[in-house]
Enzyme design. Structure first.
Site, mmCIF file in Angstrom:
data_model
loop_
_atom_site.group_PDB
_atom_site.id
_atom_site.type_symbol
_atom_site.label_atom_id
_atom_site.label_comp_id
_atom_site.label_asym_id
_atom_site.label_seq_id
_atom_site.Cartn_x
_atom_site.Cartn_y
_atom_site.Cartn_z
ATOM 1 N N HIS A 94 -30.293 12.154 -8.214
ATOM 2 C CA HIS A 94 -30.991 13.565 -8.103
ATOM 3 C C HIS A 94 -31.618 13.782 -6.632
ATOM 4 O O HIS A 94 -31.707 12.988 -5.988
ATOM 5 C CB HIS A 94 -32.344 13.516 -9.058
ATOM 6 C CG HIS A 94 -33.373 12.471 -8.427
ATOM 7 N ND1 HIS A 94 -33.441 11.184 -8.623
ATOM 8 C CD2 HIS A 94 -34.594 12.852 -7.777
ATOM 9 C CE1 HIS A 94 -34.427 10.425 -8.151
ATOM 10 N NE2 HIS A 94 -35.140 11.586 -7.553
ATOM 11 N N LEU A 95 -31.428 14.968 -6.295
ATOM 12 C CA LEU A 95 -32.156 15.488 -5.265
ATOM 13 C C LEU A 95 -33.353 16.416 -5.698
ATOM 14 O O LEU A 95 -33.396 16.983 -6.600
ATOM 15 C CB LEU A 95 -30.947 16.563 -4.310
ATOM 16 C CG LEU A 95 -29.734 15.728 -3.693
ATOM 17 C CD1 LEU A 95 -28.575 15.338 -4.874
ATOM 18 C CD2 LEU A 95 -28.999 16.542 -2.834
#
Length: 360
Positions: free
Chosen positions: A194-195
């Protein structure tokens, strides 16, 4: 049914600038990307899907040349989900641990899909990016970009994830929209790729920090100010090429078991491309800072703040009022310095990565 956010490179905003009169300065009008994120995020906040209500955060600029932006966010320190125990930068994904396949589906804002994207005749990689709210938000609009959650990727960057991160910044007309990544061992709290994305309406020094060209044809530079790290720069026409080069660097860091943080923001062109004062105010391109750093495994060390993607970029979320009010620029730099690689190790790494990219 999940909202589909379909976009093409025609949607990238290229007329973003900083202006002296207005600390942020936006493009002429809000665009579809910002409207979708802001409205979706606000709707979930109004419906009580977050762990706490995020109002206007107390914010102050720390005196000194670094331009640090401090914010008081006590509830994120007390209410957020307990971070997973991370033991290795290459730790495998575990379905038994919390991951983004276990969230409430109502937390999903949209699914991003690139339509007809290509560079030099190559099709955009077929990859799904799910955007969901971060239920323990740092700032307004704090969301998570999760590439195809069902694939169960561990927290190791891919070219596709980097490309989506850069494209998200280009899709926003707000120079305050930021994207970031924490590797395992660099304060990632969930081992599922994830970012982070969020809005911070304050100019950060990283947007215009001077750099030294290393492999400029690949968009690769070294930051010349504290904290020491690397910088990539791209405008809308070179996103795929630069994303591949960034992934080459982060793959090398993972292979060498070096933890790292990334921060993506609108920024001015690097020094070798600046022709005049106007270029310093330009925000038509994206700066991607990459900080290799010392790993932190097991229990998190208690300090005024954790050193992760925000803090390295100059945005300091504090967990208690005493530290928020008393911490000085020197205190911040001393804390951050403890997590940076020693100069000799950083210099060796710079030479290795430069050679690596020149061989591409």
């Amino acid at each position: 049914m999940t909202l589909q956010f379909v976009y093409s490179n025609q949607d990238f905003v290229t007329d973003v600038r900083r202006s002296n009169e207005n600390s942020l300065g936006m493009a002429s009008s809000p665009v579809k990307f910002d409207t979708t994120i802001r409205a979706g995020w606000t709707d979930r906040m109004d419906r009580g899907l977050f762990r706490y209500h995020l109002g206007d955060l107390q914010t102050r600029a720390l005196p000194g040349p670094q331009g640090y932006v401090a914010q008081l966010n006590i509830q994120r320190g007390t209410e957020r989900r307990k971070p997973q125990e991370i033991l290795s930068i290459q730790q495998a994904f575990s379905a038994k641990q919390f991951n983004f396949n276990k969230i409430n589906p109502e937390e999903i804002i949209c699914e991003m899909v690139m339509e007809g994207g290509n560079e030099n005749g190559k099709l955009h990689p077929p990859c799904r990016m799910v955007v969901l709210v971060n239920v323990s938000p740092l700032e307004f609009g704090h969301c998570l970009f999760v590439p195809d959650p069902s694939q169960c990727f561990p927290q190791v960057l891919t070219t596709c994830a980097i490309q989506f991160g850069i494209e998200s910044v280009l899709l926003s007309s707000d120079p305050g929209f930021r994207v970031g990544f924490n590797s395992l061992g660099a304060f990632a709290s969930v081992n599922h790729l994830h970012l982070h994305g969020y809005y911070l309406d304050h100019e950060l020094k990283i947007e215009s920090m001077p750099v030294k060209p290393l492999v400029p044809e690949k968009g690769f530079y070294r930051l010349l100010d504290f904290p020491g790290g690397f910088l990539f720069y791209t405008e809308s026409e070179s996103v795929e090429k630069v994303a591949r080069a960034i992934c080459r660097v982060t793959d090398s860091l993972v292979d060498s078991n070096i933890a790292h943080n990334l921060f993506l923001t609108r920024g001015c062109p690097p020094c070798d491309r600046i022709q005049n004062e106007e270029d310093l105010c330009s925000r038509k391109g994206v700066r991607i800072a990459v900080w290799p750093r010392k790993s932190c495994f097991g229990a998190k060390e208690e300090s005024a703040f954790n050193v992760a993607l925000c803090e390295l970029a100059g945005h300091l979320p504090f967990k208690n009022k005493k530290d928020y009010e008393a911490t000085t620029e020197k205190d911040v730099m001393d804390i951050i310095q403890r997590y940076l690689l020693p100069d000799a190790e950083f210099h060796t790494l710079e030479q290795q990565l430069t050679r690596h990219l020149m061989d591409l």
